[in-house]
Design an enzyme around this catalytic site. Structure first.
Site, PDB file in Angstrom:
ATOM      1  N   GLU A   1       0.782  -1.230   0.000  1.00  8.89           N
ATOM      2  CA  GLU A   1       0.000   0.000   0.000  1.00  8.89           C
ATOM      3  C   GLU A   1       0.821   1.292   0.000  1.00  8.89           C
ATOM      4  O   GLU A   1       0.766   2.071   0.961  1.00  8.89           O
ATOM      5  CB  GLU A   1      -0.968  -0.010   1.182  1.00  8.89           C
ATOM      6  CG  GLU A   1      -1.985  -1.124   1.097  1.00  8.89           C
ATOM      7  CD  GLU A   1      -3.076  -1.049   2.164  1.00  8.89           C
ATOM      8  OE1 GLU A   1      -2.923  -0.262   3.124  1.00  8.89           O
ATOM      9  OE2 GLU A   1      -4.071  -1.777   2.024  1.00  8.89           O
TER      10      GLU A   1
ATOM     11  N   GLU B   1      -5.601  -7.708  -0.679  1.00  9.46           N
ATOM     12  CA  GLU B   1      -6.392  -7.489   0.533  1.00  9.46           C
ATOM     13  C   GLU B   1      -7.831  -7.162   0.165  1.00  9.46           C
ATOM     14  O   GLU B   1      -8.090  -6.353  -0.729  1.00  9.46           O
ATOM     15  CB  GLU B   1      -5.833  -6.332   1.373  1.00  9.46           C
ATOM     16  CG  GLU B   1      -4.538  -6.623   2.087  1.00  9.46           C
ATOM     17  CD  GLU B   1      -4.146  -5.505   3.041  1.00  9.46           C
ATOM     18  OE1 GLU B   1      -5.053  -4.743   3.476  1.00  9.46           O
ATOM     19  OE2 GLU B   1      -2.949  -5.379   3.350  1.00  9.46           O
TER      20      GLU B   1
END
Length: 370
Positions: free
Chosen positions: A186, A298
């Site tokens: 991320e 995710e």
């Protein structure tokens, strides 16, 4: 492109790590230092060797814990890797992959310095144990494009530093088709062009070592599928990453996507399932246009009815697009989650409702992807 991998907090509040307006204390610098090269070579001899075979869908969970901890702390107290029992559970549910978060700072205590021998040994051992159970391990430096609170491109951390990290890690598992390299978890709060440069540098560094393992390339802004086309200074993820280059032609893009009201994975319900699916459809179309593959690193939700329904919709959609999506790992199991609402860790041997929804997708007989 060629895709070759095969089958295989303590008392944490309701949060999902570094999100807007959230804080984290999970930054521990391990003690000690030793050169990685010789040690890595010796350890790799003991690793499980597997020949490359068909393209198996990578379906499983994140096994959190290796990224936990504060600015100081020891293994087993501030952070933990998955237990044997947790790995056995994952394999017994017919998962084929786990995503394994860890901290860049722990493995490499000084930028461009040697790896910490104890941490490298732990990482190699958990990979060996998972591979021995038929689980592909997705290595995940869970750092949000920063090192010790220093954001890449904004302070002292450079693309060259990031490339150095991967130049040391890549040879450790080179040639093991049950190990996938996730470049970075991320990236956020970073210029899009800065992140593209760093991602390309990391990918180039991996290939320069001779490693041809599958590499997962994330986009900027939390790796969110919903942010792939967002305007950014320097260009959107979609504009920049259509030009990514891989000499081994063995990579996929990693996306994350949650279903709660702000797509953060920090809220108890999932009212935006349809919007989340639309985001996946958008990046699926983009990948199909340019001939790329994707991996959903995710996604997840609580046991609220709308979250469970959303998990089922995600599983169904990704299965229907298996020519593009090579797999997924749900967020998140792990031995230290306690009562974290998104936890997928079994409770006294009993699976969470979210896992019960995902089980049919783990056990899907048509396992070919990509």
């Amino acid at each position: 492109m060629i895709i070759t991998p095969t089958s295989a907090y303590q008392s944490i509040a309701f949060m999902k790590y570094d999100r807007p307006k959230l804080t984290t204390s999970k930054r521990v610098l391990a003690r000690g230092h030793l050169v990685a090269g010789t040690l890595a070579t010796a350890l790799l001899v003991a690793a499980v060797s597997h020949p490359a075979s068909a393209q198996i869908c990578l379906r499983g969970v994140n096994l959190a814990g290796g990224e936990f901890g504060g600015s100081e702390g020891d293994y087993g107290q501030s952070y933990i890797y998955p237990s044997v029992e947790t790995l056995d559970w994952a394999a017994s549910r017919q998962m084929t992959a786990i995503r394994l978060p860890f901290k860049w700072e722990r493995l490499q205590p000084k930028l461009n310095g040697p790896f910490d021998s104890a941490e490298l040994t732990r990482l190699v051992e958990i990979v060996r144990q998972a591979n021995g159970r038929g689980l592909t391990v997705i290595l995940d430096p869970h750092n949000y494009a920063e090192y010790q609170n220093d954001r890449l491109g904004k302070g002292n951390v450079t693309a060259a530093d990031f490339a150095n990290f991967w130049s040391q890690l890549a040879p450790v598992f080179s040639g093991n088709p049950l190990v996938v390299y996730g470049l970075m978890n991320e990236p956020t709060d970073i210029g899009s062009a800065v992140w593209f440069e760093a991602a390309q540098a990391g990918l180039d560094a991996i290939r320069a070592t001779g490693a041809n393992n599958l590499v997962l390339v994330p986009g900027n802004i939390w790796s969110g599928a919903s942010h792939w086309f967002d305007d950014q200074e320097g260009g959107s993820n979609a504009e920049l990453f259509q030009n990514i280059s891989d000499s081994a032609d063995n990579f996929a893009f990693e996306f994350h996507q949650y279903m709660d009201d702000n797509f953060s994975g920090t809220n108890p319900t999932c009212p935006r399932v349809k919007d989340a699916i639309l985001a996946l459809e958008g990046v699926t179309g983009w990948m199909r246009q340019y001939g790329y593959k994707g991996f959903l690193g995710e996604f997840g939700g609580t046991s609220a009815p709308d979250c469970l329904a959303g998990l089922d919709e995600f599983g169904d959609y990704l299965a229907s697009q298996r020519d593009i999506w090579i797999g997924w790992t749900a967020w998140a199991a792990g031995d230290w989650w306690g009562d974290y609402p998104l936890s997928l860790q079994p409770d006294a041997g009993v699976d969470k409702p979210q896992i019960n929804v995902l089980k049919p997708y783990f056990q899907d007989l048509d396992r070919q992807c990509g």
